[in-house]
Write a protein that holds these residues in place. Structure first.
Motif, short mmCIF file in Angstrom:
data_model
loop_
_atom_site.label_atom_id
_atom_site.label_comp_id
_atom_site.label_asym_id
_atom_site.label_seq_id
_atom_site.Cartn_x
_atom_site.Cartn_y
_atom_site.Cartn_z
N PRO A 1 0.81 -1.22 0.00
CA PRO A 1 0.00 0.00 0.00
C PRO A 1 0.84 1.27 0.00
O PRO A 1 0.46 2.26 -0.64
CB PRO A 1 -0.83 -0.12 1.29
N GLU A 2 1.98 1.27 0.67
CA GLU A 2 2.80 2.47 0.73
C GLU A 2 3.50 2.75 -0.59
O GLU A 2 3.74 3.90 -0.95
CB GLU A 2 3.81 2.38 1.88
N ARG B 1 0.90 4.47 -2.57
CA ARG B 1 0.76 5.85 -2.10
C ARG B 1 1.88 6.72 -2.67
O ARG B 1 1.65 7.84 -3.17
CB ARG B 1 0.80 5.88 -0.57
N GLY C 1 -6.02 -3.43 2.44
CA GLY C 1 -5.15 -2.32 2.81
C GLY C 1 -4.85 -1.40 1.64
O GLY C 1 -4.83 -0.17 1.79
N VAL C 2 -4.63 -1.97 0.46
CA VAL C 2 -4.38 -1.16 -0.73
C VAL C 2 -5.63 -0.36 -1.10
O VAL C 2 -5.55 0.84 -1.40
CB VAL C 2 -3.95 -2.05 -1.92
N GLU D 1 -8.03 0.65 0.78
CA GLU D 1 -8.27 1.72 1.75
C GLU D 1 -7.36 2.91 1.50
O GLU D 1 -7.78 4.08 1.62
CB GLU D 1 -8.09 1.18 3.17
N VAL D 2 -6.10 2.65 1.15
CA VAL D 2 -5.19 3.75 0.80
C VAL D 2 -5.68 4.46 -0.45
O VAL D 2 -5.68 5.70 -0.53
CB VAL D 2 -3.76 3.21 0.60
N GLU E 1 -8.49 6.68 0.38
CA GLU E 1 -8.00 7.83 1.16
C GLU E 1 -7.41 8.91 0.27
O GLU E 1 -7.64 10.11 0.47
CB GLU E 1 -6.95 7.35 2.16
N ILE E 2 -6.62 8.50 -0.75
CA ILE E 2 -5.91 9.49 -1.57
C ILE E 2 -6.64 9.79 -2.88
O ILE E 2 -6.19 10.63 -3.67
CB ILE E 2 -4.48 9.02 -1.88
#
Length: 345
Positions: free
Chosen positions: A84-85, A88, A122-123, A125-126, A129-130
């Motif tokens: 996920p990061e 991002r 998790g991916v 949700e990121v 969010e963005i």
């Protein structure tokens, strides 16, 4: 009768450029008419990380012929081990425009796709969010579901529950092929839907009647005529939810004309001429710009292209039937009727 009209330079919101010799052949065919394109990541190996996307983008730009202007909009291939990061960071840098969800086994080079959606929460949700959109190949792959029903079942059993579980996730349902897909996209606020050139023109009879036509075989497969008509109505309606994604997907002829032929239709070269015929027949030439040039940028938060193209009606256009790729060829989509609209880029 309108004989000439000018629109903003269009974009292609679903494109396969492949790599190597095939990319060298097909990239100029897109860049001739289109300003930008969402580039699919299903290479072998797939484009999973930001580093993969940067390297692929560099290869695309190196293959772009001198004097041509084109912007590839990169995507990441969603796997069950996607970080996920990394997503991002790639989005924050401006490198990627979307993430692509392939249900595992749904189409060409999709075996690295998602089997257990809990593993990508998790991916997602990121991304919610963005505000990073997810482009979806909308078909289930279970063997007990008929291939002509896979889109409708996907909406009910996968897509709608996934969106409800991830509020704020922006989704593009790609290459819609059914009235079910049209109706679902229209009913949702944060969704877009791409429609291909070939699905506006062919139905499943074109593939099967009078012998199997491998160059019309694609995934999702073309459906009944009633679904094609629903796609035409959606594309020509002016509805902001719908925009052009050709899903131009080239394969060498020897892999199409094969005992187990590849799925994909190559349509980059003649798409705008084909679309002008479809929209003219629907009495909607004034809405072609919205579908091809405006609705997509609006969904992705981008400005329309500042350049324009002009389409002029005259004697039938002659496009090459095949394009050389190494020692083989790739066959251009044949709409089955004359194309009278010439594109002046």
């Amino acid at each position: 009768m309108t004989q000439s009209f000018t629109i903003r330079r269009p974009d292609d919101w679903h494109l396969h450029l492949r790599d190597g010799a095939m990319m060298d052949t097909v990239l100029p065919e897109t860049a001739r008419h289109f300003g930008r394109a969402i580039v699919m990541p299903n290479l072998v190996p797939p484009v999973v990380t930001g580093a993969d996307a940067a390297a692929y983008r560099a290869r695309i730009m190196a293959a772009l012929p001198e004097g041509m202007s084109f912007e590839p909009l990169m995507t990441l291939y969603l796997t069950e081990t996607t970080d996920p990061e990394d997503v991002r960071e790639a989005a924050a840098s401006g490198l990627v425009t979307a993430v692509k969800l392939y249900p595992a086994g749904a189409t060409t080079n999709s075996h690295s796709g998602v089997r257990d959606f809990d593993n990508v929460r998790g991916v997602l949700e990121v991304m919610a969010e963005i505000g990073l959109p997810m482009c979806v190949h909308g078909e289930v792959t279970t063997h007990d579901v008929d291939i002509f029903d896979r889109e409708a079942v996907f909406i009910e059993t996968v897509l709608d529950p996934l969106r409800r579980a991830t509020p704020g996730l922006r989704v593009v349902m790609e290459h819609i092929t059914t009235r079910d897909g049209v109706d679902y996209v229209k009913s949702q606020e944060d969704m877009g839907g791409t429609i291909t050139t070939h699905h506006l023109i062919i139905n499943r009879n074109h593939i099967l009647v009078g012998g199997i036509k491998p160059h019309y075989y694609c995934l999702p497969v073309a459906k009944r005529e009633e679904h094609r008509l629903a796609l035409v109505q959606a594309a020509t309606s002016g509805d902001r939810h719908f925009f052009l994604g050709t899903d131009s997907a080239p394969h060498p002829d020897h892999l199409k004309e094969h005992a187990c032929g590849c799925a994909g239709v190559f349509s980059a070269t003649n798409t705008m001429s084909c679309l002008a015929e479809v929209f003219e027949a629907a009495g909607a030439l004034d809405r072609l710009e919205g579908f091809a040039s405006l609705n997509g940028p609006a969904f992705y938060g981008l400005a329309p292209n500042p350049e324009t193209i002009t389409l002029t009606k005259g004697d039938p256009v002659t496009y090459p039937a095949k394009f050389p790729v190494g020692e083989d060829h790739v066959t251009l989509f044949d709409p089955g009727f004359p194309l009278h609209w010439h594109v002046e880029a």
